[in-house]
Design a protein around this motif. Structure first.
Motif, mmCIF file in Angstrom:
data_model
loop_
_atom_site.group_PDB
_atom_site.id
_atom_site.type_symbol
_atom_site.label_atom_id
_atom_site.label_comp_id
_atom_site.label_asym_id
_atom_site.label_seq_id
_atom_site.Cartn_x
_atom_site.Cartn_y
_atom_site.Cartn_z
ATOM 1 N N PHE A 84 -30.629 79.535 25.600
ATOM 2 C CA PHE A 84 -31.577 80.531 26.068
ATOM 3 C C PHE A 84 -31.100 81.958 25.815
ATOM 4 O O PHE A 84 -31.773 82.907 26.194
ATOM 5 N N GLY A 85 -29.934 82.109 25.195
ATOM 6 C CA GLY A 85 -29.428 83.420 24.815
ATOM 7 C C GLY A 85 -29.082 84.320 25.981
ATOM 8 O O GLY A 85 -29.191 85.532 25.873
ATOM 9 N N GLU A 86 -28.660 83.738 27.071
ATOM 10 C CA GLU A 86 -28.307 84.530 28.243
ATOM 11 C C GLU A 86 -26.808 84.755 28.295
ATOM 12 O O GLU A 86 -26.049 84.209 27.504
ATOM 13 N N SER A 87 -26.393 85.580 29.256
ATOM 14 C CA SER A 87 -24.965 85.833 29.425
ATOM 15 C C SER A 87 -24.300 84.596 30.031
ATOM 16 O O SER A 87 -24.955 83.621 30.377
ATOM 17 N N THR A 88 -23.016 84.656 30.174
ATOM 18 C CA THR A 88 -22.266 83.513 30.721
ATOM 19 C C THR A 88 -22.026 83.683 32.224
ATOM 20 O O THR A 88 -21.047 83.174 32.753
ATOM 21 N N ARG A 89 -22.929 84.367 32.897
ATOM 22 C CA ARG A 89 -22.769 84.632 34.326
ATOM 23 C C ARG A 89 -22.711 83.353 35.142
ATOM 24 O O ARG A 89 -21.838 83.177 35.996
ATOM 25 N N PHE A 90 -23.636 82.434 34.889
ATOM 26 C CA PHE A 90 -23.680 81.195 35.673
ATOM 27 C C PHE A 90 -22.478 80.307 35.396
ATOM 28 O O PHE A 90 -21.967 79.638 36.291
ATOM 29 N N LEU A 91 -22.021 80.300 34.155
ATOM 30 C CA LEU A 91 -20.830 79.518 33.823
ATOM 31 C C LEU A 91 -19.614 80.062 34.561
ATOM 32 O O LEU A 91 -18.826 79.296 35.128
ATOM 33 N N ARG A 92 -19.461 81.380 34.565
ATOM 34 C CA ARG A 92 -18.320 81.978 35.271
ATOM 35 C C ARG A 92 -18.395 81.702 36.768
ATOM 36 O O ARG A 92 -17.381 81.386 37.391
ATOM 37 N N GLN A 93 -19.594 81.800 37.341
ATOM 38 C CA GLN A 93 -19.750 81.495 38.766
ATOM 39 C C GLN A 93 -19.378 80.043 39.063
ATOM 40 O O GLN A 93 -18.682 79.759 40.040
ATOM 41 N N GLN A 94 -19.842 79.148 38.229
ATOM 42 C CA GLN A 94 -19.542 77.729 38.425
ATOM 43 C C GLN A 94 -18.048 77.464 38.304
ATOM 44 O O GLN A 94 -17.493 76.659 39.056
ATOM 45 N N MET A 95 -17.399 78.137 37.366
ATOM 46 C CA MET A 95 -15.954 77.955 37.203
ATOM 47 C C MET A 95 -15.191 78.449 38.424
ATOM 48 O O MET A 95 -14.256 77.783 38.897
ATOM 49 N N VAL A 96 -15.593 79.593 38.959
ATOM 50 C CA VAL A 96 -14.918 80.125 40.149
ATOM 51 C C VAL A 96 -15.079 79.169 41.322
ATOM 52 O O VAL A 96 -14.104 78.821 42.007
ATOM 53 N N TRP A 97 -16.312 78.708 41.561
ATOM 54 C CA TRP A 97 -16.536 77.795 42.682
ATOM 55 C C TRP A 97 -15.853 76.452 42.463
ATOM 56 O O TRP A 97 -15.402 75.812 43.424
ATOM 57 N N SER A 98 -15.765 76.013 41.234
ATOM 58 C CA SER A 98 -15.085 74.747 40.947
ATOM 59 C C SER A 98 -13.593 74.844 41.246
ATOM 60 O O SER A 98 -13.002 73.920 41.808
ATOM 61 N N VAL A 99 -12.979 75.955 40.866
ATOM 62 C CA VAL A 99 -11.548 76.140 41.136
ATOM 63 C C VAL A 99 -11.309 76.245 42.645
ATOM 64 O O VAL A 99 -10.344 75.662 43.167
ATOM 65 N N LEU A 100 -12.181 76.955 43.357
ATOM 66 C CA LEU A 100 -12.039 77.032 44.813
ATOM 67 C C LEU A 100 -12.217 75.663 45.462
ATOM 68 O O LEU A 100 -11.511 75.320 46.410
ATOM 69 N N ALA A 101 -13.153 74.868 44.959
ATOM 70 C CA ALA A 101 -13.359 73.523 45.498
ATOM 71 C C ALA A 101 -12.159 72.625 45.225
ATOM 72 O O ALA A 101 -11.767 71.820 46.075
ATOM 73 N N LEU A 102 -11.563 72.770 44.050
ATOM 74 C CA LEU A 102 -10.367 71.989 43.731
ATOM 75 C C LEU A 102 -9.227 72.353 44.676
ATOM 76 O O LEU A 102 -8.523 71.468 45.187
#
Length: 103
Positions: free
Chosen positions: A36-54
């Protein structure tokens, strides 16, 4: 608790499978953002929350379950209290499901 004892108690197969599922989710989000040609904002958010969950998952595995059994009733009462507390806060999109902590 000693690290060697803790490492033996952790079910590493579950950690590996959970990590693989998280990585698969990251790939799906990255691909959608790319298509969809968007920024990687959602990917970065998901990565941050994934690391916190780990980190939370590994921290939850440190105490012995016998220690947690002593606190089980108190934790249960807090959880029921939080479930009831959502009705004291204003509705969000017509639903009483959220406790607003800030903006």
């Amino acid at each position: 608790m000693k690290p060697a004892v803790w490492a033996k108690r952790v079910p590493w197969s579950i950690v590996v499978v959970a990590g693989a599922l998280v990585a698969l989710g990251w790939l799906g989000i990255a691909r959608c953002e790319h298509l969809f040609g968007e920024s990687t904002r959602f990917l970065r958010q998901q990565m941050v929350w994934s690391v916190l969950a780990l980190a939370a998952m590994l921290a939850a595995s440190v105490p012995s379950y016998r220690v947690l059994c002593r606190w089980s009733y108190a934790v249960f009462l807090v959880a029921v209290g939080l479930l009831a507390a959502v009705f004291l806060f204003p509705t969000v999109n017509g639903a009483h499901r959220w406790i607003r902590l800030g903006p």
